[in-house]
Design an enzyme around this catalytic site. Structure first.
Site, PDB file in Angstrom:
ATOM      1  N   LYS A  24      -5.616   1.577 -11.669  1.00 26.10           N
ATOM      2  CA  LYS A  24      -4.795   2.786 -11.508  1.00 26.10           C
ATOM      3  C   LYS A  24      -4.043   2.691 -10.194  1.00 26.10           C
ATOM      4  CE  LYS A  24      -4.780   6.548  -9.685  1.00 26.10           C
ATOM      5  NZ  LYS A  24      -3.407   6.738  -9.126  1.00 26.10           N
ATOM      6  N   CYS A  29      -2.312  -0.198   6.828  1.00 27.44           N
ATOM      7  CA  CYS A  29      -3.603   0.234   7.378  1.00 27.44           C
ATOM      8  C   CYS A  29      -3.914  -0.502   8.677  1.00 27.44           C
ATOM      9  CB  CYS A  29      -4.698   0.001   6.356  1.00 27.44           C
ATOM     10  SG  CYS A  29      -4.725  -1.696   5.760  1.00 27.44           S
ATOM     11  N   GLU A  59      -5.335   9.105  11.840  1.00 27.62           N
ATOM     12  CA  GLU A  59      -4.401   8.117  11.308  1.00 27.62           C
ATOM     13  C   GLU A  59      -3.080   8.819  10.981  1.00 27.62           C
ATOM     14  OE1 GLU A  59      -4.967   6.557   7.294  1.00 27.62           O
ATOM     15  OE2 GLU A  59      -4.642   4.553   8.108  1.00 27.62           O
TER      16      GLU A  59
HETATM   17  P1  NAD Z   1      -4.989   8.034  -1.141  1.00 29.78           P
HETATM   18  O1  NAD Z   1      -6.432   8.001  -0.829  1.00 29.78           O
HETATM   19  O2  NAD Z   1      -4.302   9.332  -1.196  1.00 29.78           O
HETATM   20  O3  NAD Z   1      -4.723   7.371  -2.569  1.00 29.78           O
HETATM   21  C1  NAD Z   1      -5.143   6.065  -2.891  1.00 29.78           C
HETATM   22  C2  NAD Z   1      -5.325   5.966  -4.389  1.00 29.78           C
HETATM   23  O4  NAD Z   1      -6.409   6.802  -4.786  1.00 29.78           O
HETATM   24  C3  NAD Z   1      -4.123   6.422  -5.208  1.00 29.78           C
HETATM   25  O5  NAD Z   1      -3.999   5.592  -6.339  1.00 29.78           O
HETATM   26  C4  NAD Z   1      -4.513   7.821  -5.606  1.00 29.78           C
HETATM   27  O6  NAD Z   1      -3.886   8.266  -6.773  1.00 29.78           O
HETATM   28  C5  NAD Z   1      -6.004   7.663  -5.820  1.00 29.78           C
HETATM   29  N1  NAD Z   1      -6.780   8.900  -5.718  1.00 29.78           N
HETATM   30  C6  NAD Z   1      -6.503  10.021  -5.004  1.00 29.78           C
HETATM   31  N2  NAD Z   1      -7.458  10.947  -5.201  1.00 29.78           N
HETATM   32  C7  NAD Z   1      -8.369  10.401  -6.035  1.00 29.78           C
HETATM   33  C8  NAD Z   1      -9.585  10.862  -6.605  1.00 29.78           C
HETATM   34  N3  NAD Z   1     -10.058  12.080  -6.357  1.00 29.78           N
HETATM   35  N4  NAD Z   1     -10.273  10.035  -7.419  1.00 29.78           N
HETATM   36  C9  NAD Z   1      -9.813   8.804  -7.685  1.00 29.78           C
HETATM   37  N5  NAD Z   1      -8.664   8.307  -7.185  1.00 29.78           N
HETATM   38  C10 NAD Z   1      -7.955   9.094  -6.366  1.00 29.78           C
HETATM   39  O7  NAD Z   1      -4.301   7.036  -0.143  1.00 29.78           O
HETATM   40  P2  NAD Z   1      -2.735   6.728  -0.002  1.00 29.78           P
HETATM   41  O8  NAD Z   1      -2.109   7.883   0.686  1.00 29.78           O
HETATM   42  O9  NAD Z   1      -2.197   6.265  -1.314  1.00 29.78           O
HETATM   43  O10 NAD Z   1      -2.744   5.452   0.953  1.00 29.78           O
HETATM   44  C11 NAD Z   1      -2.750   5.534   2.330  1.00 29.78           C
HETATM   45  C12 NAD Z   1      -4.146   5.304   2.861  1.00 29.78           C
HETATM   46  O11 NAD Z   1      -4.637   4.045   2.425  1.00 29.78           O
HETATM   47  C13 NAD Z   1      -4.184   5.238   4.370  1.00 29.78           C
HETATM   48  O12 NAD Z   1      -5.293   5.955   4.840  1.00 29.78           O
HETATM   49  C14 NAD Z   1      -4.356   3.754   4.649  1.00 29.78           C
HETATM   50  O13 NAD Z   1      -4.931   3.423   5.871  1.00 29.78           O
HETATM   51  C15 NAD Z   1      -5.206   3.333   3.525  1.00 29.78           C
HETATM   52  N6  NAD Z   1      -5.116   1.894   3.330  1.00 29.78           N
HETATM   53  C16 NAD Z   1      -6.189   1.100   3.639  1.00 29.78           C
HETATM   54  C17 NAD Z   1      -6.109  -0.281   3.483  1.00 29.78           C
HETATM   55  C18 NAD Z   1      -7.260  -1.191   3.806  1.00 29.78           C
HETATM   56  O14 NAD Z   1      -7.246  -2.316   3.344  1.00 29.78           O
HETATM   57  N7  NAD Z   1      -8.247  -0.773   4.573  1.00 29.78           N
HETATM   58  C19 NAD Z   1      -4.927  -0.839   3.011  1.00 29.78           C
HETATM   59  C20 NAD Z   1      -3.855  -0.003   2.717  1.00 29.78           C
HETATM   60  C21 NAD Z   1      -3.966   1.359   2.869  1.00 29.78           C
END
Ligand code: NAD
Length: 489
Positions: free
Chosen positions: A180, A289, A393
């Site tokens: 997803k 990230c 962040e």
């Molecule tokens: P997010 O947590 O909002 O969403 C990530 C994914 O999770 C999306 O596909 C979203 O639809 C899904 N999601 C949201 N709520 C959910 C739920 N309740 N159940 C299941 N899935 C759900 O994050 P974002 O805004 O898309 O991405 C940015 C974040 O990702 C930042 O905090 C960034 O640091 C982090 N990030 C981490 C890494 C790493 O490798 N550590 C890499 C890239 C991004």
């Protein structure tokens, strides 16, 4: 508002059991550089996830019994097909996400190709363990097997790059997957689905359901037949996923947010450090990230550093992401831009100084980009460690620069946040570099460089930045179940 959707809109479909299937409802997806709706993404829920998990379960017996060599060949074929269409993928990623075409061409899509090639190779080289107990007449050995259906959930910042970093090891190990992607950046995943059959990926091995986290994501997280979940995204979402999956005791890999420090000692080579730290702060609009957002500079070189750093940051050109001379594209959404801008306002209200960027310098955009979500690279100084800009962040083109005096002090301050993903250390003193690297609470420490990765080695964060690691051995261990077998002879 749901506008009258013309035929010109791109309409995505879920990919389930090797077929594209329409969905009963859709979400609008925006082009961040113009603010226009240009694509409709399936708003999947329980029903679609159910169908995808069933297809993945049905495909598992045959896929998991193929030899690593057979799976490896298919992954390599898929890598070749994506590489063949690299330009189309890069254009799509830039339009969908707002990132510059240059970044998509040189980082995102090449890395997606490399993810498949890397795991196609690494899967051939794992060995299991064996020990002997002669006195008992026993040998012990371990065997590893794929687990089943893996649920893969990825974020919007590096869409195809991060999704394939999960799909590749999951299927290389013999699992089948339901993925997803983020509802804001679904297009390149959908384009990849079009190549799966040609690559030889059997129907049901890779299923993609599009939709929101709350609906499609949660249905996947709660599905009893998905024993393992690999998630990259925010810490807040990870907490919810952990809670929701707890009744099923699922195996979780969580790659989360960061508040990454750069530590610049007075013996650093500034001619290397400054351009690299500008890049580590503002690459991909600061939406990585691993981006640096707290820069600690030793007092003796603080003013010189600040002057040169701001001058370098000002060289970064913000504008239309499809222009190859542009360094900073659009942020992902209107809401995210607002959130990032608010951090700058809060810092100012607390008495910090904005040295360049947001609210200080003019942002000139071409007419077609006037409604896009743009923001200039922004440097903030004189900000307190307790400030939200130094603790939370921001995930945008904003970085804070502060002074420090001693090694002891800077280690304490760098560790003084809830996150622990990545850190960079700049010094020409080898002893100091090792000492500091060992004491930083951070899953990754780069010294005198940034973002140099060997995919063989573990990637992931400490503290609120994650649980588990990804990499050749780590992903193999996550995506397989180990068994210890004892034979008495
Ligand atoms: P997010 O947590 O909002 O969403 C990530 C994914 O999770 C999306 O596909 C979203 O639809 C899904 N999601 C949201 N709520 C959910 C739920 N309740 N159940 C299941 N899935 C759900 O994050 P974002 O805004 O898309 O991405 C940015 C974040 O990702 C930042 O905090 C960034 O640091 C982090 N990030 C981490 C890494 C790493 O490798 N550590 C890499 C890239 C991004």
């Amino acid at each position: 508002p749901t506008m009258a959707h013309s035929k010109a809109l791109l309409v995505l479909e879920n990919f389930i059991g090797g077929k594209f299937v329409p969905c009963s409802s859709y979400i609008d997806s925006y082009n961040p550089s113009t603010g226009d709706v240009y694509c409709r993404v399936p708003d999947s829920g329980k029903e679609e996830v159910e169908a995808a998990v069933k297809a993945a379960k049905d495909a598992f017996p045959i896929w998991s019994s193929k030899s690593p060599m057979e799976r490896s060949q298919i992954l390599n074929k898929l890598a070749d097909l994506i590489e063949h269409d690299l330009e189309a993928f890069a254009q799509a990623e830039s339009k969908d996400q707002g990132k510059t075409i240059t970044f998509a061409r040189t980082v995102d899509i090449p890395r997606a190709v490399h993810n498949f090639r890397f795991f196609a190779s690494s899967i051939l080289h794992h060995v299991t363990e064996c020990t002997e107990m002669p006195a008992m007449g026993c040998v012990h050995y371990t065997s590893r097997a794929p687990v089943g259906v893996a649920g893969l959930i990825s974020p919007w910042n590096l869409p195809l790059y991060l999704l394939t970093w999960k799909i590749a090891p999951a299927i290389a190990c013999g699992n089948t997957v339901v993925a997803k992607p983020s509802e804001m950046t679904s297009v390149t995943a959908w384009m990849m689905c079009k190549l799966l059959e040609k690559a030889g990926v059997p129907p049901g091995v890779v299923n993609v359901v599009f939709g929101t986290g709350a609906k499609a994501g949660e249905a996947l997280v709660c599905h009893p037949d998905v024993p393992l979940l690999s998630f990259t995204g925010s810490t807040l979402t990870a907490q919810r996923i952990t809670e929701k999956s707890a009744p099923h005791c699922k195996r979780l890999s969580l790659e989360l947010g960061g508040k990454n420090p750069a530590i610049v000692f007075d013996d650093a080579d500034l001619s290397q450090c400054i351009p690299t730290t500008v890049r580590s702060s503002f690459a991909n609009q600061g939406e990585i990230c691993l981006c640096t957002s707290r820069i600690f500079v030793q007092r003796g070189i603080y003013s010189e550093f600040l002057k040169r750093f701001v001058a370098e940051a000002k060289k970064w050109k913000t504008g239309n992401p499809s222009d190859p001379t542009i360094d900073v594209g659009a942020l992902i959404s209107k809401e995210h831009l607002e959130k990032v801008r608010n951090y700058v306002k809060k810092a100012q209200a607390e008495g910090a100084k904005v040295l360049c960027g947001e609210g200080v310098d003019p942002l000139a955009l071409p007419p077609s980009n006037q409604k896009g979500y743009f923001m200039l690279p922004t440097v903030i100084a004189e900000v307190k460690d307790e400030s939200c800009c130094m603790q939370e962040e921001i995930f945008g083109p904003v970085t804070c620069v502060v002074a420090f005096d001693t090694e002891e002090e800077v280690i304490r301050r760098a560790n003084g946040v809830k996150y622990g993903l990545a850190a960079t250390v700049w010094s020409s003193n080898v002893g100091r570099v090792h000492r500091v690297a060992h004491r930083l609470q951070s899953g990754l420490v780069w010294t005198n460089c940034w973002l140099v990765r060997d995919l063989n080695l573990p990637f992931g964060g400490m503290k609120a930045s994650g649980v588990g690691r990804e990499g050749a051995k780590d992903s193999y261990e996550f995506f397989t179940e180990v068994k210890t077998i004892t034979i008495k002879h």
